[in-house]
Structures are given as C-alpha cells and as structure tokens.
Design a protein around this motif. Sequence first.
Motif, short mmCIF file in Angstrom:
data_model
loop_
_atom_site.label_atom_id
_atom_site.label_comp_id
_atom_site.label_asym_id
_atom_site.label_seq_id
_atom_site.Cartn_x
_atom_site.Cartn_y
_atom_site.Cartn_z
N VAL A 88 0.82 -1.12 -0.04
CA VAL A 88 0.00 0.02 -0.02
C VAL A 88 0.69 1.28 0.09
O VAL A 88 0.46 2.17 -0.73
CB VAL A 88 -0.74 0.10 1.11
CG1 VAL A 88 -1.83 1.30 1.13
CG2 VAL A 88 -2.06 -1.11 0.93
N THR A 89 1.94 1.25 0.67
CA THR A 89 2.86 2.24 0.87
C THR A 89 3.44 2.70 -0.58
O THR A 89 3.52 3.93 -1.13
CB THR A 89 3.94 2.26 1.85
OG1 THR A 89 3.42 2.15 3.15
CG2 THR A 89 4.82 3.40 1.97
N ASP A 90 3.81 1.56 -1.30
CA ASP A 90 4.39 2.02 -2.56
C ASP A 90 3.34 2.41 -3.60
O ASP A 90 3.59 3.54 -4.37
CB ASP A 90 4.60 0.51 -3.38
CG ASP A 90 5.84 0.24 -2.78
OD1 ASP A 90 6.81 0.62 -2.22
OD2 ASP A 90 6.32 -1.21 -3.04
N ASP A 91 2.03 2.09 -3.44
CA ASP A 91 1.03 2.82 -4.35
C ASP A 91 0.77 4.14 -3.80
O ASP A 91 0.43 5.00 -4.37
CB ASP A 91 -0.26 2.07 -4.41
CG ASP A 91 -0.01 0.74 -5.14
OD1 ASP A 91 0.73 0.90 -5.87
OD2 ASP A 91 -0.94 -0.24 -4.64
N LEU A 92 0.71 4.46 -2.33
CA LEU A 92 0.29 6.02 -1.96
C LEU A 92 1.51 6.78 -2.36
O LEU A 92 1.09 7.84 -2.59
CB LEU A 92 0.41 5.68 -0.30
CG LEU A 92 -0.76 5.14 0.40
CD1 LEU A 92 -0.49 5.02 1.75
CD2 LEU A 92 -2.03 5.92 0.01
N GLN A 93 2.77 6.23 -2.53
CA GLN A 93 3.97 7.10 -2.84
C GLN A 93 4.01 7.30 -4.45
O GLN A 93 4.92 7.89 -4.81
CB GLN A 93 5.02 6.84 -2.17
CG GLN A 93 5.09 7.07 -0.59
CD GLN A 93 6.22 6.63 0.06
OE1 GLN A 93 7.23 6.35 -0.57
NE2 GLN A 93 6.34 6.88 1.33
N SER A 94 3.05 6.42 -5.17
CA SER A 94 3.47 6.47 -6.60
C SER A 94 3.24 7.71 -7.17
O SER A 94 3.76 8.03 -8.63
CB SER A 94 2.60 5.31 -7.14
OG SER A 94 1.26 5.45 -6.97
N LEU A 95 2.18 8.58 -6.88
CA LEU A 95 2.09 10.01 -7.60
C LEU A 95 2.91 11.04 -7.35
O LEU A 95 3.39 11.56 -8.23
CB LEU A 95 0.65 10.18 -7.38
CG LEU A 95 -0.47 9.43 -7.97
CD1 LEU A 95 -1.97 10.02 -7.81
CD2 LEU A 95 -0.45 8.90 -9.49
N ASN A 96 3.12 11.31 -6.02
CA ASN A 96 4.00 12.45 -5.82
C ASN A 96 5.07 12.35 -4.83
O ASN A 96 5.74 13.24 -4.49
CB ASN A 96 2.99 13.66 -5.20
CG ASN A 96 2.40 13.15 -3.74
OD1 ASN A 96 2.43 12.27 -3.05
ND2 ASN A 96 1.80 14.19 -3.27
#
Length: 302
Positions: free
Chosen positions: A59-67
């Motif tokens: 989930v952290t990988d996805d949360l940080q994927s945009l900015n």
Amino acid sequence: MTTATQQPALTAAVEQTAQLLLDHYTFPEIAEELAPLLRCRLADGAYDVTDPAELARLVTDDLQSLNGDRHLRLKHHAQPVPEEKGAAILAAMREEFDATLGGVPRVELRDGGVALVELSSKLFPLDWSAEVLTAAFHLVARAEALIIDLRANTGGDPDAVAFVCGYLLDERTHLNSMYWREGERVEQSWSPAHVPGARFGGSKPLYVLTSGTTFSAAEELAYDLQQLGRAVVVGETTVGGAHPRGGWTVHPHLEASIPVGRAVNPVSGTNWEGTGVRPDVPCAAGDAVEQAASLARARLAE
C-alpha cells in the motif's frame, strides 16, 4: 501468527486508509486519484496477503506512486498499537525517548572551544524534552562555536524545532508557516522570545550536520537555520519530507500516516519536500563532524 482469517481485517484497513485520504490529505486533488487507485488495486487482488507488514509495503508503494510523499504511508507496527489517533507514533517515540537520554545522547567540547550537541533519534514532544534540551543548550552556551548533529534524526515535533532555535537566535523570529487542510487555516511558527537558561545566541559560528536519513522536523531545523543565514549545513542532502502528518490506527498492527498540512518557509517561499535540504558544504555524513570542526576553527582564527 498471521492467517487467511485476517484478510477481512486487512481489506478493511485498505478501505479505511482510502477514506482517510479523501478526508484529510493536505492535497485533496491527489487524494482524489489515490483513493480510487487503492480501491481498484484491492478489487484486483493486489492486496490479497495475510501479513500486515507485507500489506503495509504494498500500500505504501501505491500511496507514494503519484507525488513521492514520504510521510504518506501505511506503517506497520510489530506490537499492537492503541486505537486513539496519534497514539501509535507516540508509543514508539516514547521508547526512543527513554533509550536516547531524552533525545540528546551526546554533548561534548572539542578542541578550540567548539561544542557539539547531538539531537537523536527524534526531536521529541516538547512537554517531554524541554528540560533535556534546556540542559544541553545551557551547557554549550559559552562555547566559541557550535555543531548540531542531526545525522541520525528522523523527525518529531515542530514545537521542539522552534524551542531549539530560541537558543540559536537573539530575538523572536518567524521560522515557518503551516498551511493546514482542516479549516484551511495558517499557523505561523516563531522562535520563543525567551528561553530557560543561557542562549548560545545569534552571532557565533553555527554548523548543522545532515545525512541521507535526516528527515521531517530535523530537516525543518536545518532548513530554517539555513534560510535565515544563521547556520552552515554540512553533510549530505536530506530525505525531503516537509508535510506534517496525522496517524490513524486502521488495524491492530497498521497505522495510516497521512500528511494534514504543508510547510512554507517565509524566506524561500517554499520548503524541502522532495528535494531535501541541500548542504552548503557537501561531504560524506561520516566526515561531517571533522569537516564542520575544521570550518569552525578556521572561522574562529580569522
């Protein structure tokens, strides 16, 4: 031991994290993209794991994927954490506080009247740490030059940043402004007009040491002093996290860490998010003490 019976609880943790993003993230437009991303990934089975630590990583990988917001994460805790908002991080910080002499594990006098204060591993909540910080900075107030070591410091309390700055400046000074999503309010941070004990003051040579792991509130301390022209930053570029966070327990072992505001420096008009604090004198973190001490001795010899 984690089992498949935990899957409903982990699924609920992802859904709750998505909703918390929409409700609290300091950049609503990013939240509007990230929340559907998490829900889509959940529906696609990307989070079909039984280990809370593995879910946190995914989930952290996805949360940080945009900015690339380093404060935005699903954080795993090995021990069960309290349900109250913010309680998980405070419990972990209390253990660190007790293990590091209240966040000041080293105060020393080096050759040539140069003192060093290490602030590690956090800038702890001021109601815990004020007495320790006062003792340390009162002790070094008579030094000819001062080195503050933040190389192993990974963040903490912005109020502690302002308190420390009170010992390093001669008068009350605007350090930072926080723009909070809740209520769309702005809160200014100033160094205190008065501090307990003696000040080191605002004119003697001051050096701040950083590393590639210096983060969050520790970055603010380095950045504020650098932007004011008060300190020379020596070492490595820092991580780059400028968004104050809130913490919500979404599972007995998982905490949703969501930035709820953003910092704006009154001198630069921006902050260190994503870029880190860039040192005035770059060098390997392991060489920073000797580099700063050499600079201090040369400055005092002038």
